[in-house]
Design a protein around this motif. Structure first.
Motif, mmCIF file in Angstrom:
data_model
loop_
_atom_site.group_PDB
_atom_site.id
_atom_site.type_symbol
_atom_site.label_atom_id
_atom_site.label_comp_id
_atom_site.label_asym_id
_atom_site.label_seq_id
_atom_site.Cartn_x
_atom_site.Cartn_y
_atom_site.Cartn_z
ATOM 1 N N VAL A 1 -19.030 9.809 -5.780
ATOM 2 C CA VAL A 1 -19.028 8.434 -5.280
ATOM 3 C C VAL A 1 -18.034 7.641 -6.120
ATOM 4 O O VAL A 1 -18.239 7.445 -7.317
ATOM 5 N N ALA A 2 -16.947 7.231 -5.490
ATOM 6 C CA ALA A 2 -15.859 6.588 -6.240
ATOM 7 C C ALA A 2 -15.252 5.469 -5.417
ATOM 8 O O ALA A 2 -14.042 5.291 -5.410
ATOM 9 N N ASN A 3 -16.118 4.736 -4.738
ATOM 10 C CA ASN A 3 -15.547 3.692 -3.876
ATOM 11 C C ASN A 3 -15.665 2.298 -4.480
ATOM 12 O O ASN A 3 -16.015 1.326 -3.814
ATOM 13 N N GLY A 4 -15.302 2.208 -5.738
ATOM 14 C CA GLY A 4 -15.163 0.910 -6.389
ATOM 15 C C GLY A 4 -16.443 0.106 -6.286
ATOM 16 O O GLY A 4 -17.551 0.654 -6.364
ATOM 17 N N VAL A 5 -16.285 -1.189 -6.109
ATOM 18 C CA VAL A 5 -17.461 -2.068 -6.099
ATOM 19 C C VAL A 5 -18.385 -1.756 -4.928
ATOM 20 O O VAL A 5 -19.586 -1.988 -4.995
ATOM 21 N N TRP A 6 -17.823 -1.185 -3.883
ATOM 22 C CA TRP A 6 -18.638 -0.850 -2.709
ATOM 23 C C TRP A 6 -19.559 0.346 -2.971
ATOM 24 O O TRP A 6 -20.427 0.628 -2.172
ATOM 25 N N LEU B 1 -23.589 -2.446 -9.259
ATOM 26 C CA LEU B 1 -22.302 -3.066 -9.531
ATOM 27 C C LEU B 1 -22.262 -4.466 -8.953
ATOM 28 O O LEU B 1 -22.909 -4.737 -7.940
ATOM 29 N N LYS B 2 -21.455 -5.298 -9.577
ATOM 30 C CA LYS B 2 -21.213 -6.632 -9.003
ATOM 31 C C LYS B 2 -19.713 -6.851 -8.962
ATOM 32 O O LYS B 2 -18.986 -6.427 -9.861
ATOM 33 N N PRO B 3 -19.244 -7.536 -7.935
ATOM 34 C CA PRO B 3 -17.803 -7.807 -7.895
ATOM 35 C C PRO B 3 -17.459 -8.972 -8.816
ATOM 36 O O PRO B 3 -18.221 -9.933 -8.914
ATOM 37 N N VAL B 4 -16.340 -8.855 -9.474
ATOM 38 C CA VAL B 4 -15.741 -10.015 -10.128
ATOM 39 C C VAL B 4 -14.348 -10.150 -9.518
ATOM 40 O O VAL B 4 -13.428 -9.392 -9.839
ATOM 41 N N ASN C 1 -19.539 -12.428 -8.233
ATOM 42 C CA ASN C 1 -20.347 -12.358 -7.016
ATOM 43 C C ASN C 1 -19.695 -12.897 -5.764
ATOM 44 O O ASN C 1 -20.378 -13.338 -4.845
ATOM 45 N N ASP C 2 -18.411 -12.853 -5.728
ATOM 46 C CA ASP C 2 -17.690 -13.223 -4.519
ATOM 47 C C ASP C 2 -17.096 -11.933 -3.953
ATOM 48 O O ASP C 2 -16.325 -11.252 -4.613
ATOM 49 N N TRP C 3 -17.483 -11.601 -2.728
ATOM 50 C CA TRP C 3 -17.034 -10.344 -2.124
ATOM 51 C C TRP C 3 -15.795 -10.509 -1.259
ATOM 52 O O TRP C 3 -15.337 -9.549 -0.643
ATOM 53 N N SER C 4 -15.254 -11.699 -1.176
ATOM 54 C CA SER C 4 -14.089 -11.887 -0.315
ATOM 55 C C SER C 4 -12.827 -11.449 -1.042
ATOM 56 O O SER C 4 -12.755 -11.498 -2.270
ATOM 57 N N THR C 5 -11.851 -11.040 -0.302
ATOM 58 C CA THR C 5 -10.670 -10.456 -0.929
ATOM 59 C C THR C 5 -9.390 -11.241 -0.652
ATOM 60 O O THR C 5 -8.293 -10.699 -0.710
ATOM 61 N N GLN D 1 -17.823 -4.397 -11.529
ATOM 62 C CA GLN D 1 -18.390 -4.668 -12.848
ATOM 63 C C GLN D 1 -19.792 -4.079 -12.992
ATOM 64 O O GLN D 1 -20.623 -4.211 -12.092
ATOM 65 N N THR D 2 -20.036 -3.472 -14.147
ATOM 66 C CA THR D 2 -21.368 -2.951 -14.454
ATOM 67 C C THR D 2 -22.045 -3.897 -15.443
ATOM 68 O O THR D 2 -21.403 -4.797 -15.989
ATOM 69 N N ASP D 3 -23.310 -3.633 -15.692
ATOM 70 C CA ASP D 3 -24.036 -4.576 -16.552
ATOM 71 C C ASP D 3 -23.528 -4.605 -17.988
ATOM 72 O O ASP D 3 -23.558 -5.655 -18.640
ATOM 73 N N ASP D 4 -23.058 -3.465 -18.462
ATOM 74 C CA ASP D 4 -22.570 -3.477 -19.852
ATOM 75 C C ASP D 4 -21.055 -3.390 -19.946
ATOM 76 O O ASP D 4 -20.513 -3.180 -21.024
ATOM 77 N N GLY D 5 -20.388 -3.515 -18.801
ATOM 78 C CA GLY D 5 -18.935 -3.562 -18.825
ATOM 79 C C GLY D 5 -18.256 -2.209 -18.966
ATOM 80 O O GLY D 5 -17.032 -2.120 -18.987
ATOM 81 N N LYS D 6 -19.053 -1.141 -19.051
ATOM 82 C CA LYS D 6 -18.461 0.208 -19.131
ATOM 83 C C LYS D 6 -18.639 0.899 -17.800
ATOM 84 O O LYS D 6 -19.607 0.673 -17.084
#
Ligand code: FAD
Ligand code: FAD
Ligand code: FAD
Ligand code: FAD
Lengths: 371, 371, 371, 371
Positions: A201-206, A220-223, A265-269, A305-310
């Protein structure tokens, strides 16, 4: 026939790096990309290889990043050979600017731990980069933090992977991943179903959807990051400038890339007016004659983005042959090479460096990042 | 709060038409669009309202299409009022060209059944459209088959729907639709889950996935269509030209749109060299001075094709409150208005015309289309 | 103050190459460009450095071209240093394909005169470039004919010139050139008038006007060239393919550039449908799987053609300090470096190679080219 | 043969309007355009028909503007008929906002002189346009000031002109205009020379060159204007908003156009970062939720400004058959129809309204505009 050794969900730089490493080893690989390859965060990225500038602790993550950064030098030639695509590696280093005395102090401090970093006082900085405002207090000089063209890296991985037999399916979203037998996963797409022995599974924030769906606690959360590019016959910059999460990258095609806003938390691109304005406000004081530069393009992308940034680079906590390689946040371009070889080593059951396995595992204890 | 009366999967012209009709009735509507609104087949379409030219039998489908075509005249004003978007309705009719004597004969034949159609012999056609080759044998003149700008229609529906309170979520693919309670569906997306009382599957050819997933026997196949546009100060055309599944549409902005190839089972959405070449070969004999016209753009899209060539507009065979509105194949622009009101009437439990309900139901007996 | 040592009319690759060489020597240089730099023929060019493939006689023109080709290797580094722009030099050579036995024979013949050229029989060619049709009879292998990105070369010259103090005025057409004093020319533009000691007319095919206006007998004609680019994960090409005035260039960014039509006396700069179609027809037999490649872009440009096919690089027949550097026809990218140094040497009154001065002089005896 | 009754220099909206009117009268007309038609100021304009909002005195200029504005209603249909191009006339009026009490007072004052204008107090304005900031004090409502799409108007004039036989030469700069006989002018271009009985100089700000060259005292200066467009599902605007030389125009395709900066004596045609930023700063306070709108495009153009802010539409002071139609500054779209008929009447020696002839003559006494 729709059976493969490895199915990779997501055709960004991470998915393509993995595909390349596995195809080179002779595995039958398929990459599923819902849109066109690289059209996610990858095409939005500035392409800095900011191992030293972005990471603050001298930990496993930092060593991993440094290794990945170094891999780019070899990859550059290798990918050119297989794909004929030039990844535009530029290696002129970076200035991390101090705008206040306290910043100057804290930056100077970091030179103690990092050999590869030097403090340049104001006059040297202005001598080297005369376009920078003379309001600065000095800068950290980081010779190893160069940059690449992310979309070229991604395309080069993809073309090289297909050179080694990988199948890359654009316009093919994976709707669902299901275990259908002991060593078989079914990946459903609007076109057809596929079966694969291993799934990454390697589809970024999705990827966030598959964390939920496949029973992994984290997510994950988008930044969102907004950028623009400009051109100017008057502005000469040799090094990347970095200041306050913001940067100006002098690309090898004459454009300068400026990034990037941070919108949680904005999912627009698409770039918003407010986002671009906030960049203007940050960058004008640093490079005053930018005001008369030609504005070229604006765009945006979503950092995973993950909770601990890694990032999460590892196995599903309970299911066999199911891997995640996602959450690369601000540094997915930098981390792509090493992520590719790490997932390769998982799948081929090669030995791995324990500290990396732990640092990026899906069930590590998360320490919430402070921002 | 993520609960809505109606969740619509797909933000193409069909989804937006439905959203508009339901929002206008005061329902809480959400539209999920994986990309940007209208970026699927809708933005690829030429926008012909070809009720008479496209449909061959005088059946329920034909009446439905004619009603839909007529609705455009009222919609044009209505949408302008709510959205301020002009849908570019052009009503100069169409010439269906006969290139051989036998085509001429068979076209002339159709005037017997259709009042709204006239046969024009060669000299009249050439008089009216002097740029057409004089190799033609005559043409059917179809005054009612005008055209619109599909992307403007779609945007106007969307903006009008949001005027009435609809929520439109771009960049939001629906990964899964699950019934979670008697009158509640859960729609999962990478961002969040949503619950809706009613669900309408309207995501064009990609609906195919939900047919499978939701246990409907039938399905969809893509028929890729490639197009190009050109400009020419020398070419004047008042009417759309139609010949051999191919057409030249004089748009109200000075461009001419030429379409479209027919490539079955190809899910890619970029024009190929071979596809565009095949259009060149068809169109040059019809409009000889096109050779010196300026080539502007090329593009492609996926027509959602069903086994019998008719759309699915109706209820799930067994599940309550689950609807499909998809499979509009070559005529989704034409059929969008009436599809919107028909789904509205299902959801609001208004009476419907029986013959339409039957003609488009999901469990109708399919007679395979001959092509 | 609007006075300069040298005024250069035209900001294409030729004008910028000259500006760079003169600015580096410390002269006060101004470049007038009616549009944006490089937007003329330069941006349309494929960028082949076809000294061996394009030129047929072993004459002064050929040696000049070879010298210019060689200069690119040094320039590549030099321009990177001053402008930070990478000119995308690719040095994998070229295959000039023989499609018939007689072509094969005549191509084989040329290997006798050129050391740097080899004949590759069919099986070797197909082994090296498996995507090429097996209808070919073999190919000339020309290792020295690489390629660059013309627009990057032009931008790199311009930025390097401005690094050395040159002024580059975009959006500034020169309307008229007049001698106003013994060693002063006035150049009139819509903004202002400028005076210059030396003037170089280097505005590509549009120089034709100044030939007339300044009393030079000869002149230029445009030969419009149309191109397109494509992308394909299936097509791998290492070398440029050249056949019948047509070529396929594998660029370092993953695109392939195909060119170019030859339309005489057409001054328009947009691709026509007929022009692109003619390329399709030529290229499909050579690279059969191109039919399924993605068509990316189409464009056109005007080659500045002289009566004998050689450029004019030299002095006005009677007026002092007035130079022409134009008429580079199919090979202006190749010839730009050496044109720059040659004009520099004229202006700085350095010694020149007699044979080049004669070959490119404005009052040479023209032998009409056969085409 | 290169002889025409009338040669028009410049293919912007002014040149094309003139060409249309003259071709319709049966004259042999040629338009010379150095680039592509409409690519100058015309394509940069917002298209407001701001007779009431832009002009401050109730003078000849004002009546001329009002007549021109009214012509658009008839032209809209006429041009559709001849060219099939829809000029996108939108007639919802304009709000000229008062941001301070003193502005409110002075705007209210103007309603006394203008019948067609009303004062709307704050609550009515906010009721009609709820997206506007509630910091406003009220607004002038100007129902007659609608807008068109300038590039469509220009294209429609051009196509209609060519329908009536006019020749339109793109990529053809006029280098020089010379009187060669009593009633013959020679126009030199890089391609060829042309002879014309009448010449109209209508090349926008670039006409400045011909003022000098043809011995006219006055001249033009560019005032560069930068713009951007945005899109937003949340913002609904029915009327154009106008405030402080700035405006937001809701176009009929769903975009909003915001303009425009005022940069004197800058001949460049690309938007700068500083220019766009200055617009952001002006517009955000007026329409606060614009911050989350999608930024679409940015661009710039050059307004041709005269010393007194009025256009030059008239005869050369001494030469026969030589006309100027230029200097339309901020209002060339508005003034194009009437400029076309006025030049037509000069050339056909029809009677003209004296007050217009005087107001726009080249040798009028200029009263420097205050800005
Ligand atoms: C403005 C900005 C600037 C940045 N600058 C830098 C930088 O300078 N240096 C650096 O190292 N990093 C940078 N980054 C971060 C970097 O871009 C990301 O970390 C990296 O691109 C992540 O790569 P990825 O392949 O995981 O994700 P993506 O590139 O987002 O790829 C994921 C892919 O998956 C596809 N997809 C989604 N759902 C599905 C599905 N269901 N089925 C199939 N496919 C699917 C998407 O279409 C997408 O193509 C930046 C990011 C942003 C936004
Ligand atoms: C070349 C061409 C020419 C045509 N010309 C005409 C014409 O002249 N006249 C005419 O009447 N018709 C024409 N058509 C047909 C017409 O375009 C289609 O029938 C119509 O656009 C179908 O609309 P739709 O909304 O069902 O599908 P689409 O426009 O394809 O919309 C479906 C939407 O769903 C989204 N989506 C997909 N999966 C998901 C998911 N999982 N979650 C959320 N969203 C999702 C997609 O991104 C897309 O935007 C043409 C088609 C083509 C290709
Ligand atoms: C399709 C195509 C493919 C080609 N491929 C190759 C190739 O592979 N290799 C190769 O070596 N060559 C190639 N060429 C040829 C090459 O492009 C030209 O020879 C070269 O670009 C000429 O450069 P230039 O600077 O003289 O002209 P241009 O690039 O045309 O520049 C002239 C400039 O002058 C400006 N100008 C015009 N009038 C005025 C004025 N009055 N005042 C100020 N400025 C003015 C124009 O705007 C323009 O920018 C190709 C050409 C074409 C069209
Ligand atoms: C940002 C902006 C916003 C504006 N908004 C409005 C508005 O809302 N309403 C309004 O009424 N007006 C507006 N204007 C003003 C309006 O655009 C101009 O007044 C109008 O376009 C002038 O038209 P033109 O044909 O004279 O000039 P242009 O459109 O500039 O046309 C001149 C043409 O001449 C060509 N040319 C130049 N030199 C030569 C040569 N030597 N030979 C041949 N051709 C040549 C150029 O390429 C160009 O195409 C705006 C202007 C700007 C810049």
């Amino acid at each position: 026939m729709n059976h493969y050794d490895v199915g990779i969900v997501g055709g960004g730089i991470i998915g393509q790096s993995i595909a390349y490493q596995l195809a080179k080893e002779g595995l039958a690989v398929v990459v599923f990309e819902s849109n066109r390859i690289g059209k996610g965060a990858t095409s939005a990225a500035a392409g800095m290889l900011g191992a030293n500038s972005e990471l603050e602790n001298n930990d496993a993550f930092f060593s991993f990043a440094k290794e990945s950064q170094r891999q780019y030098h070899k990859l550059c030639e290798e990918l050119l050979q297989y794909s004929q695509i030039n990844i535009q590696l530029v290696d002129n280093g970076m200035y991390k600017l101090a705008l206040t005395d306290s910043e100057a102090e804290s930056l100077q401090h970091t030179t103690k731990h990092h050999q590869a970093i030097e403090w340049h006082p104001k006059d040297i900085v202005l001598n080297n980069e005369p376009n920078v405002t003379n309001e600065i207090k000095g800068a950290l000089y980081i010779p190893e933090d160069g940059h690449v063209s992310p979309i070229h890296v991604c395309a080069a991985f993809a073309k090289s992977a297909s050179h080694f037999g990988a199948t890359i399916l654009e316009n093919t979203p994976v709707q669902r991943i299901q275990k259908v037998a002991n060593d078989e996963y079914r990946l459903s797409t609007p076109h057809a179903n596929f079966t694969c022995e291993h799934v990454v599974v390697a589809n970024g924030v999705w990827s966030n959807y598959f964390f939920n769906e496949l029973g992994v606690q984290s997510g994950l959360k988008p930044v969102k990051g907004e950028c623009f590019s400009f051109q100017s016959s008057e502005i000469h910059l040799e090094r990347t400038l970095f200041f306050d999460h913001c940067y100006i990258v002098p690309k090898g095609d004459g454009r300068f890339v400026v990034g990037a806003s941070m919108v949680e938390n904005d999912w627009s691109t698409e770039p918003t007016l407010g986002g671009i304005q906030s960049l203007f406000e940050k960058v004008i004081p640093i490079l005053p004659n930018i005001k008369s530069a030609k504005l070229l393009e604006t765009w945006a992308g979503l950092r995973p983005q993950t909770d601990d940034g890694k990032p999460y680079i590892g196995k599903h906590p309970t299911e066999e042959n199911l891997y995640f390689a996602t959450g690369h946040y601000r540094n997915g371009i930098l981390l792509a090479p090493k992520t590719g070889t790490m997932i390769r080593d998982f799948i081929l059951k090669r030995t791995q460096q324990e500290e990396y396995v732990n640092a990026f595992s899906l069930d590590r204890k998360l320490v919430k990042m402070m921002r």
